[in-house]
Scaffold this motif. Structure first.
Motif, mmCIF file in Angstrom:
data_model
loop_
_atom_site.group_PDB
_atom_site.id
_atom_site.type_symbol
_atom_site.label_atom_id
_atom_site.label_comp_id
_atom_site.label_asym_id
_atom_site.label_seq_id
_atom_site.Cartn_x
_atom_site.Cartn_y
_atom_site.Cartn_z
ATOM 1 N N MET A 110 0.839 -1.195 0.000
ATOM 2 C CA MET A 110 0.000 0.000 0.000
ATOM 3 C C MET A 110 0.872 1.243 0.000
ATOM 4 O O MET A 110 0.565 2.238 -0.665
ATOM 5 C CB MET A 110 -0.921 -0.006 1.217
ATOM 6 N N ASN A 111 1.976 1.188 0.725
ATOM 7 C CA ASN A 111 2.888 2.321 0.766
ATOM 8 C C ASN A 111 3.546 2.544 -0.600
ATOM 9 O O ASN A 111 3.717 3.691 -1.040
ATOM 10 C CB ASN A 111 3.959 2.082 1.830
ATOM 11 N N ILE A 112 3.927 1.454 -1.300
ATOM 12 C CA ILE A 112 4.490 1.585 -2.654
ATOM 13 C C ILE A 112 3.483 2.293 -3.560
ATOM 14 O O ILE A 112 3.816 3.232 -4.296
ATOM 15 C CB ILE A 112 4.859 0.209 -3.231
ATOM 16 N N TRP A 113 2.238 1.822 -3.508
ATOM 17 C CA TRP A 113 1.169 2.423 -4.313
ATOM 18 C C TRP A 113 1.015 3.904 -4.000
ATOM 19 O O TRP A 113 0.976 4.754 -4.900
ATOM 20 C CB TRP A 113 -0.118 1.642 -4.036
ATOM 21 N N LEU A 114 0.962 4.241 -2.708
ATOM 22 C CA LEU A 114 0.745 5.630 -2.328
ATOM 23 C C LEU A 114 1.974 6.498 -2.590
ATOM 24 O O LEU A 114 1.841 7.687 -2.880
ATOM 25 C CB LEU A 114 0.326 5.696 -0.857
ATOM 26 N N TRP A 115 3.158 5.898 -2.511
ATOM 27 C CA TRP A 115 4.365 6.664 -2.851
ATOM 28 C C TRP A 115 4.356 7.044 -4.326
ATOM 29 O O TRP A 115 4.710 8.167 -4.686
ATOM 30 C CB TRP A 115 5.617 5.860 -2.496
ATOM 31 N N PHE A 116 3.966 6.109 -5.168
ATOM 32 C CA PHE A 116 3.864 6.438 -6.588
ATOM 33 C C PHE A 116 2.806 7.505 -6.810
ATOM 34 O O PHE A 116 3.026 8.471 -7.548
ATOM 35 C CB PHE A 116 3.498 5.181 -7.397
ATOM 36 N N ARG A 117 1.627 7.312 -6.200
ATOM 37 C CA ARG A 117 0.529 8.243 -6.403
ATOM 38 C C ARG A 117 0.884 9.629 -5.901
ATOM 39 O O ARG A 117 0.487 10.641 -6.477
ATOM 40 C CB ARG A 117 -0.721 7.729 -5.683
ATOM 41 N N THR A 118 1.653 9.684 -4.812
ATOM 42 C CA THR A 118 2.093 10.969 -4.292
ATOM 43 C C THR A 118 3.312 11.480 -5.040
ATOM 44 O O THR A 118 3.551 12.692 -5.099
ATOM 45 C CB THR A 118 2.417 10.842 -2.791
#
Length: 477
Positions: free
Chosen positions: A154-162
């Protein structure tokens, strides 16, 4: 006469024969795909809004357009789960990416030529597209990874999105850093052209997402899918999930989490263009840090899943109290003596920390909510419905908030007060959900975890022996 709804179930049994893993079927690869699409599409969209009202000179037209975006997006998010379950996650993600460059192009024409109707058309395209994007993205980000690594992925996903807003803010900062941009105004039109070009990459990238039944997890388990055999059955399941007691009680926090769209007005009112660009850049660094901190704890195996949820809830409350008390204090100072701040001015740091703290606390709440709903079910089909409900309600909230901010309220007191009240009202029902909550922990292989294998390893023993498909026929009695 009794009738059962036909369903297809793909089990998550662990295989016992040696099967070579394909790198493009791994959860890591798919995390990069979903993250990359999020980076290009909503990430860069957020970068524009981090400038304050899409980089416009005044916030009112863009706020009206964004109200339209999120109103449509709310409906499409709600029905995005059934749509994704019928046409597939990858094609839902493709359709979910196509509307973003249209909206960016509309902002470009408004910035350069003063065109207003295209902004509203772009808002419709973006709203319809974004609803499908969010319904599929949340399900993939939470349903594809191994449960033991859910916070990490989830953090990987949100890091990309951010990372999208971070890159976008860097681009904006690079194009709007001169002394000419010290005062209030709008960003240069070339900024939008770069965004349009980058967002056009999102839809082709989404094609490479692996269908859930072909995902190869690192622990050997399979993604569990429960598909309804008709559109009507999907809608009945959506209604059933929407009426779950815990979902209804979480609606206040779903609404409160993203209601603060006054933030864009705050930046436009009190900061020059290049100051807004710098605030956007720095605030997203804070967002990344916030995501990393809470995600690390949500995967901390020495604490039970239930306690991780409860302790993180306390953490989120403390963050919000800090951010909103500070925000109210600074806003009252600015109401008494409105500034026009550049980054070289003495009061810039004090004002910029209002936005940074709002973003930091909001991201922590986002991670926590997504983690919570991921523990409510053991199959990705229902998870797509839950994530669609979560994002749909957030979208309705954002639509109302953007609509509220189309008017210039004295000192921002009305939107700030509404947001503060919503956050306060959300605490008790959310606590009632989690205090007796029993999270579903599923799909992990203890033997695999004991070996200490990592997702990046190219192959795994005992990947799967049998993939069973059970089909139940309709019964009429």
């Amino acid at each position: 006469m009794a009738e059962s709804t036909p369903i297809s179930v793909i089990t998550d049994d662990v295989r016992t024969s040696s099967t070579k893993r394909l790198w493009y079927r791994t959860t890591l690869f798919n995390a990069f795909i979903i993250g990359g699409v999020g980076f290009m599409a909503p990430g860069l969209w957020n970068a524009m809004n981090s400038l304050g009202a899409g980089g416009a000179e005044t916030p009112y037209l863009v706020n009206a357009a964004n109200a339209l975006v999120f109103g449509l997006m709310g409906f499409l998010c709600l029905f995005g789960g059934p749509i994704a379950n019928r046409i597939g996650m990858n094609w839902t993600l493709v359709l979910g990416a196509v509307g973003y460059p249209i909206y960016s192009a509309a902002l470009y024409t408004n910035n350069r030529y003063g065109n207003e109707w295209f902004v509203l058309v772009g808002a419709v395209a973006c709203g319809l597209s974004a609803g499908l994007f969010w319904a599929s993205e949340g399900a993939v980000a939470l349903g594809y990874p191994e449960p033991a690594k859910r916070g990490q992925y989830m953090n990987i996903w949100l890091w990309f999105r951010t990372g999208g807003p971070l890159l976008g803010s860097a681009i904006v900062l690079g194009l709007n850093h001169s002394a000419v941009s010290k005062s209030k105004g709008k960003v240069g039109s070339e900024t939008y052209l770069i965004f349009v070009a980058l967002q056009c990459v999102a839809a082709p990238l989404a094609v490479f997402l692996t269908p859930p039944e072909k995902v190869q997890r690192g622990d050997g388990s399979k993604v569990k899918i429960v598909l309804q055999d008709s559109w009507s059955a999907e809608m009945k399941e959506l209604w059933r999930v929407s009426c779950r007691k815990e979902v209804l009680m979480l609606l206040p926090v779903f609404w409160a989490s993203y209601f603060n769209q006054y933030q864009g007005n705050f930046e436009v009112y009190y900061f020059g263009v290049r100051a807004r660009a710098l605030i956007g850049f720095v605030s997203y660094i804070g967002t990344l840090l916030s995501s990393w901190i809470i995600s690390r704890f949500l995967d901390y195996k020495k604490v039970t899943v239930k306690n991780r949820i409860i302790y993180s809830f306390y953490y989120v409350i403390v963050l919000h109290i800090t951010a909103w008390v500070y925000g109210w204090v600074v806003q009252e100072i600015y109401t008494a003596n409105p500034p026009s701040l550049d980054w070289s001015d003495k009061g810039f740091t004090r004002g910029s920390f209002v936005v940074i703290l709002w973003e930091f606390s909001r991201q922590a709440l986002q991670n926590w909510m997504y983690y919570l709903i991921s523990t409510m079910t053991d199959n990705i089909s229902e998870l797509s419905r839950l994530s669609g409900i979560l994002r749909g309600q957030e979208s309705f909230s954002q639509a109302v908030s953007f609509g509220l901010n189309t008017k210039e309220w004295y000192g921002g007191r009305v939107p700030l007060a509404v947001n503060t009240i919503l956050l306060g009202l959300a605490v008790l029902p959310t606590w009632l959900v989690i205090k007796d909550y029993n999270p579903i922990e599923h799909g992990s292989s203890e033997a695999y975890e004991e070996k200490g294998r990592d997702e990046e390893e190219p192959s795994v023993e005992n990947f799967g022996k049998n993939e069973s498909i059970v089909k139940e026929a309709s019964l009429n009695k």
